[in-house]
Design an enzyme around this catalytic site. Structure first.
Site, PDB file in Angstrom:
ATOM      1  N   HIS A   1      -0.674   0.488   5.165  1.00  0.00           N
ATOM      2  CA  HIS A   1      -1.342   0.550   6.461  1.00  0.00           C
ATOM      3  C   HIS A   1      -0.937  -0.595   7.386  1.00  0.00           C
ATOM      4  CE1 HIS A   1      -4.112  -2.745   5.302  1.00  0.00           C
ATOM      5  NE2 HIS A   1      -4.012  -2.203   4.095  1.00  0.00           N
ATOM      6  N   ASP A   2      -0.762  -0.261   8.650  1.00  0.00           N
ATOM      7  CA  ASP A   2      -0.526  -1.228   9.727  1.00  0.00           C
ATOM      8  C   ASP A   2       0.816  -1.939   9.622  1.00  0.00           C
ATOM      9  OD1 ASP A   2      -3.264  -0.969  10.984  1.00  0.00           O
ATOM     10  OD2 ASP A   2      -3.835  -1.676   8.989  1.00  0.00           O
TER      11      ASP A   2
ATOM     12  N   GLY B   1       0.213  -4.088   3.474  1.00  0.00           N
ATOM     13  CA  GLY B   1      -0.394  -3.921   4.779  1.00  0.00           C
ATOM     14  C   GLY B   1      -0.041  -5.034   5.751  1.00  0.00           C
TER      15      GLY B   1
END
Length: 269
Positions: free
Chosen positions: A123-124, A141
């Site tokens: 994520h991200d 992340g």
């Protein structure tokens, strides 16, 4: 315009947008908020979910899981997104997650990237163009990766780490600090081992530009004084040199992770 071709065993949810020439093979599943650009191909058994946009010409191979919710306990179903660029190749069993509220709500992969089998993008994470991830690479992340970075097999990258453009990460490395642009890092825990000279030459950087970059590298990482002092001196000594200033700006930019340094202050190019 060529209409999308969907195998009878595939499931495409209402609301999904399919561009011209899209090919969806056997047993694929496409969620309702997915957008597939022109000529995207899902070979077979691939799943694309979430608010995911995939650029034209990208190919996704069997058992890839793209766009399912992040592996983050702080995720609570927010409408975060995943964007994958054009002409990417996503091989077997790759997993790529969308963003989270705590990281900008977006995971983004640039154009012309190759993500080999069993790799993971969390994520991200933000990946630039022409990134190559060999098998089993794990990007945690909030990691930022510049253009033209190459990862050897089974590397892992700590969350919030930055990898500068044109860097090379050796196989089986654990990267828990920022890697300068044009740098090469190897080891567990990884250390900076010099410049990515092979990559620079393959990218057709001029000999004089590489020579200047090597001189600046030595001044930053082998000279006297603190790192901050050496970086400041290098910035002045090589004023106007674009490659050197890329490195200087990268080091001087605030980050959650430390800058990777050579072992014992010596390069090993």
């Amino acid at each position: 315009m060529t209409a999308a071709r969907v195998h009878p065993s595939a499931i495409v949810a209402d609301g999904a947008i399919l561009g011209a020439g899209v090919r969806i093979g056997p047993y694929c599943i496409i969620g309702p908020n997915v957008v597939l650009g022109d000529n995207v191909e899902l070979v077979s058994h691939a799943v694309v979910e979430g608010r995911t946009t995939i650029g034209a010409g990208t190919r996704i191979f069997p058992f890839a899981s793209v766009g399912h919710q992040p592996q983050d306990l702080k995720f609570h179903g927010e409408d975060s997104r995943l964007e994958i660029g054009e002409r990417c190749t996503i091989r077997e069993s790759v997993t790529i997650n969308p963003g989270t509220e705590g990281g900008g709500m977006l995971t983004r992969i640039g154009n012309d990237c190759l993500i080999m089998a069993n790799a993971h993008v969390a994520h991200d994470a933000i990946l630039g163009n022409n990134v190559i991830m060999a098998n089993y690479v794990g990007i945690a992340g909030h990691v930022h990766v510049g253009d033209n970075v190459i990862f050897g097999g089974t590397c892992v990258v700590h969350q919030f780490t930055r990898i500068g453009a044109h860097a090379f990460i050796g196989a089986q490395s654990m990267i828990d600090g920022d890697v300068i642009p044009y740098g090469m890092a190897v080891g567990n825990r990884a250390v900076l081992t010099g410049l990515n000279l092979v990559g620079l030459k393959r990218s057709k950087f001029q000999r004089e530009a590489i020579y200047q970059l090597r001189a600046a590298y030595r001044q930053i990482f082998v000279g006297e004084g603190t790192l901050a002092e050496r970086v400041e001196t290098t910035a002045k000594s090589f004023e106007g040199d674009v490659l050197v200033q890329d490195v200087v700006d990268f080091i001087q930019t605030a980050s959650d992770r430390p800058i990777l340094l050579p072992r014992n202050g010596h390069e090993s190019e």
